[in-house]
Write an enzyme that holds these catalytic residues in place. Sequence first.
Site, PDB file in Angstrom:
ATOM      1  N   LYS A  23      55.564  55.496 -33.804  1.00 27.76           N
ATOM      2  CA  LYS A  23      55.503  55.122 -35.215  1.00 27.76           C
ATOM      3  C   LYS A  23      56.076  56.224 -36.092  1.00 27.76           C
ATOM      4  CE  LYS A  23      52.040  52.634 -36.323  1.00 27.76           C
ATOM      5  NZ  LYS A  23      50.651  52.196 -36.551  1.00 27.76           N
ATOM      6  N   ARG A  93      47.169  56.437 -39.880  1.00 25.48           N
ATOM      7  CA  ARG A  93      47.398  55.546 -38.745  1.00 25.48           C
ATOM      8  C   ARG A  93      47.735  56.350 -37.498  1.00 25.48           C
ATOM      9  NH1 ARG A  93      49.310  50.243 -40.934  1.00 25.48           N
ATOM     10  NH2 ARG A  93      49.653  50.487 -43.150  1.00 25.48           N
ATOM     11  N   GLY A 102      47.083  47.126 -31.556  1.00 27.34           N
ATOM     12  CA  GLY A 102      45.676  46.783 -31.688  1.00 27.34           C
ATOM     13  C   GLY A 102      44.719  47.704 -30.960  1.00 27.34           C
ATOM     14  N   MET A 104      44.511  51.154 -31.289  1.00 25.91           N
ATOM     15  CA  MET A 104      44.096  52.358 -32.003  1.00 25.91           C
ATOM     16  C   MET A 104      43.617  51.984 -33.407  1.00 25.91           C
ATOM     17  SD  MET A 104      44.721  54.447 -29.556  1.00 25.91           S
ATOM     18  CE  MET A 104      44.806  56.098 -30.189  1.00 25.91           C
ATOM     19  N   ARG A 337      59.368  48.883 -34.694  1.00 31.09           N
ATOM     20  CA  ARG A 337      59.298  49.267 -33.285  1.00 31.09           C
ATOM     21  C   ARG A 337      59.950  48.157 -32.469  1.00 31.09           C
ATOM     22  NH1 ARG A 337      52.723  48.539 -32.779  1.00 31.09           N
ATOM     23  NH2 ARG A 337      52.656  46.331 -33.261  1.00 31.09           N
ATOM     24  N   HIS A 456      45.926  39.580 -33.382  1.00 26.83           N
ATOM     25  CA  HIS A 456      45.596  40.403 -32.203  1.00 26.83           C
ATOM     26  C   HIS A 456      45.647  39.570 -30.930  1.00 26.83           C
ATOM     27  CE1 HIS A 456      42.697  42.132 -29.288  1.00 26.83           C
ATOM     28  NE2 HIS A 456      43.266  43.266 -29.656  1.00 26.83           N
ATOM     29  N   SER A 766      57.928  51.858   8.585  1.00 34.57           N
ATOM     30  CA  SER A 766      57.465  51.113   7.421  1.00 34.57           C
ATOM     31  C   SER A 766      56.141  51.727   6.990  1.00 34.57           C
ATOM     32  CB  SER A 766      57.283  49.631   7.751  1.00 34.57           C
ATOM     33  OG  SER A 766      56.875  48.935   6.591  1.00 34.57           O
ATOM     34  N   CYS A 833      55.442  48.531   3.095  1.00 33.16           N
ATOM     35  CA  CYS A 833      54.917  47.156   3.152  1.00 33.16           C
ATOM     36  C   CYS A 833      53.485  47.065   2.643  1.00 33.16           C
ATOM     37  CB  CYS A 833      55.002  46.610   4.577  1.00 33.16           C
ATOM     38  SG  CYS A 833      54.053  47.551   5.781  1.00 33.16           S
ATOM     39  N   TYR A 853      64.110  49.734   1.763  1.00 26.63           N
ATOM     40  CA  TYR A 853      63.568  48.508   1.165  1.00 26.63           C
ATOM     41  C   TYR A 853      62.112  48.684   0.798  1.00 26.63           C
ATOM     42  CZ  TYR A 853      61.292  47.553   5.688  1.00 26.63           C
ATOM     43  OH  TYR A 853      60.502  47.636   6.813  1.00 26.63           O
TER      44      TYR A 853
END
Length: 878
Positions: A23, A93, A102, A104, A337, A456, A766, A833, A853
Amino acid sequence: MSKKYVYLFTEGNANMRELLGGKGANLAEMTNIGLPVPKGFTVSTEACTQYYEDGRQINDEIMGQVKEALKTLEQRTGKQFGNPENPLLVSVRSGARASMPGMMDTILNLGLNSVVVEGLAKLTNNPRFAYDAYRRFIQMFSDVVMEIPKSNFEAIFDANKEAEGVKQDFELSAEGLKKTVKEYKVKYRELKGEDFPEEPSVQLYEAIKAVFRSWDNPRANVYRRMNEIPYSWGTAVNVQEMVFGNMGETSGTGVAFTRNPATGEKALFGEYLFNAQGEDVVAGIRTPKPISELEKDNPAVYKQFVEVANKLEQHYRDMQDMEFTIENGKLFMLQTRNGKRTAAAAIKIAIALVKEGLLTKEEAIMKVEPNQLNSLLHPQFKADELKKGVVITTALAASPGAGTGKVVFTAERAKELVAAGEKKVILVRAETSPEDIEGMVVSQGILTERGGMTSHAAVVARGMGACCVAGASEISVNAEEKYFTCNGKKYSEGDWISLDGSTGKVYDGQINTEPASISGDFAVFMGWADEIRKLHVRTNADTPADAKRAFEFGAEGVGLVRTEHMFFNGAERIKAIREMIVATSVEKRKEALAKLLPMQRGDFEGIYRAMEGRPVVIRYLDPPLHEFVPHTAAEIKEIAEDTGLTPEQVQETCDSLKEFNPMLGHRGCRLSITYPEIAEMQTRAVIEAAINVTREGKIKVNPEIMIPLVGDIKELKYVKKVVVETAEKVFAEQGITLPYEVGTMIEVPRAALLADEIAQEAEFFSFGTNDLTQMTFGFSRDDAGKFLEDYYAKKVFEQDPFQHLDQHGVGKLMKHAVEAGRATRPTLSCGICGEHGGDPASVEFCHNIGLNYVSCSPFRVPIARLAAAQAQVKNPRK
């Protein structure tokens, strides 16, 4: 030179997110590009960290810099903090570097007291506005800073509205508001034992401290854990000159997106209210107007807002979520944002931004959170059943998807029911608040009586991928009595309803769902991800149906077939495995295994066909045998009759299999060493199935046989010998050979440490990270949940290591194993895996250490594909 903790908006920019929070960085950036932003300053995230290091106190150095920044703010605004003649009021803020909508706490109108409010009333010639601002400030400050439940003040406010015969907040007279303020202060003193603070500098100090404190509140901790936001980041605090949307009908406030966050449509989307302050729009207290109506209400402001929105989207090259206030006809931008959006909208927007020339494909795939794809893969209502559904009301389609469940009225009750085994609940609220987050997480959907598309409930549901219907004004919720009414019908806790978050329709009763279909934008987007990624994605599948579904989701093979799961698939199978367990000789054991052979072979054939020639890794029997034993007297009697044993003998065998610590007991490769005939049967099933499918002529099968729980090369060597000898026998019998590999799961820490030795026998590794995590930590994954909550609460852990891979410890073992294994066998293929194979952060780690993988459950395959592509963008590898 002292450390700088406080930055004016004119001193920051968009690249300072880590220091100023999202922010603060964006307020600075908007200031720099000439947009109408109220002046202010940011107290950095480093100040928050220092606050916790100093025992939750703000030290003199930080407060000294705050005072200096406040003086500069007074000079630049021409107003003075605490001066009734021309008062400077501020908002306080929070703003972490990652968006936490929502989660904070915010305080508006700070600086008001009994003297300043009179000055403000005189200055603006608007006593109603001044006292409305003051009552809001007292309520917010009491709630956020002093932790007095706001219900204490809402009851007073509602009573005063009732006394004047009005319903809306803005209808209460100035005198009614003065009375409210007076009664608020009495209530404050009654509950706190002291007067409400009058000194603005004390108010500011306590407010900044409260924002820092809110970084550690329960709902913030839950949200951070859900979204993998580190506790160490801290939050910044933004102190900003107040502009007022509640000064009358020429003032207002709103929230808007540059594109539709639910669908991705390129059109301004949002809501606003006249004579209101920011929280009125998102809190659901009043139903706001769509942003398009602002063009009629104030054409000049609407035109300016459209120009600002376009400028911000072009500047940030992404869809923006903006907050604005109109003060006496003048537009002010309070925040921008990158907007939260549904998965479908995120994909549509990413593709559109590439077509518009704002993003490259690589940049576009970074705009979608991998876990968001979950919502595209989840069930929708079955069309034929939906036709029969009875619509009880239609409201705002706040977050798409389908949900059906039993009605509950509190987050606590939702959690209780789900913990007790009730899988489907719908949370029904007048409006949700941040305190409801944990109940929302476990619910199938959320229905609210009040609130709009930016409430919210809507924002949080879209972020979670849960369906939500908001602003259902035809329902009336009585949470205390646990029922709601709708058009004359009463629904109590436990009654079934169904929500369609894509249409806003609420249905009576339970409507069954079906899996989502994937096509269009999703296919294009995932095609880009596949072009970019280097890490392959396989699936964990135990049935042909699972394998087929995963293949449709883009799986490039099967990384784990858990053969033991097949044994539970039908009475004949479990009966045969039990006969094998109680067998009193090798011959009897082989007889029982011979019954299992055609069943396993048939399953493997189905999986091979579903994968169409792609690799399939088959893990041999892994769990301890006690998991398969009969439990009831009837089951024991049946096995005894089938095997010629007495029930007592069967019971004795079952009892002998019980272990003190079965997960570290007689399981995995240890079973095949004790009973090699198990490995013989499984090898025969694997190879015969491969030969049968290959002979069909459509595909070639190259099975990968995985030996589990190896901790020493001699274990693997012994079982591998059984596998190879059995395979050679089958080849000789069938008159055909085909390639296959024998590898191992790395799940015992000793195996990871001795990977160079084990790679002499293993043709692939694996990582079974479920067991590897369990054995590295010394945690039982079945019991860790009992104490991990304490670890989170006391900041010992921030994440569950069974959900997110422990990269520091378990990851170090994995990295060593890959490097050591490939030093011995350079062509060694390495994968994962465990459940971590579908966790985006874990996928990125696997990419970084050079795995070939990842393998995950079918519904996680698209998530892993996208995470792998994002990992390649962040850390390119060949």
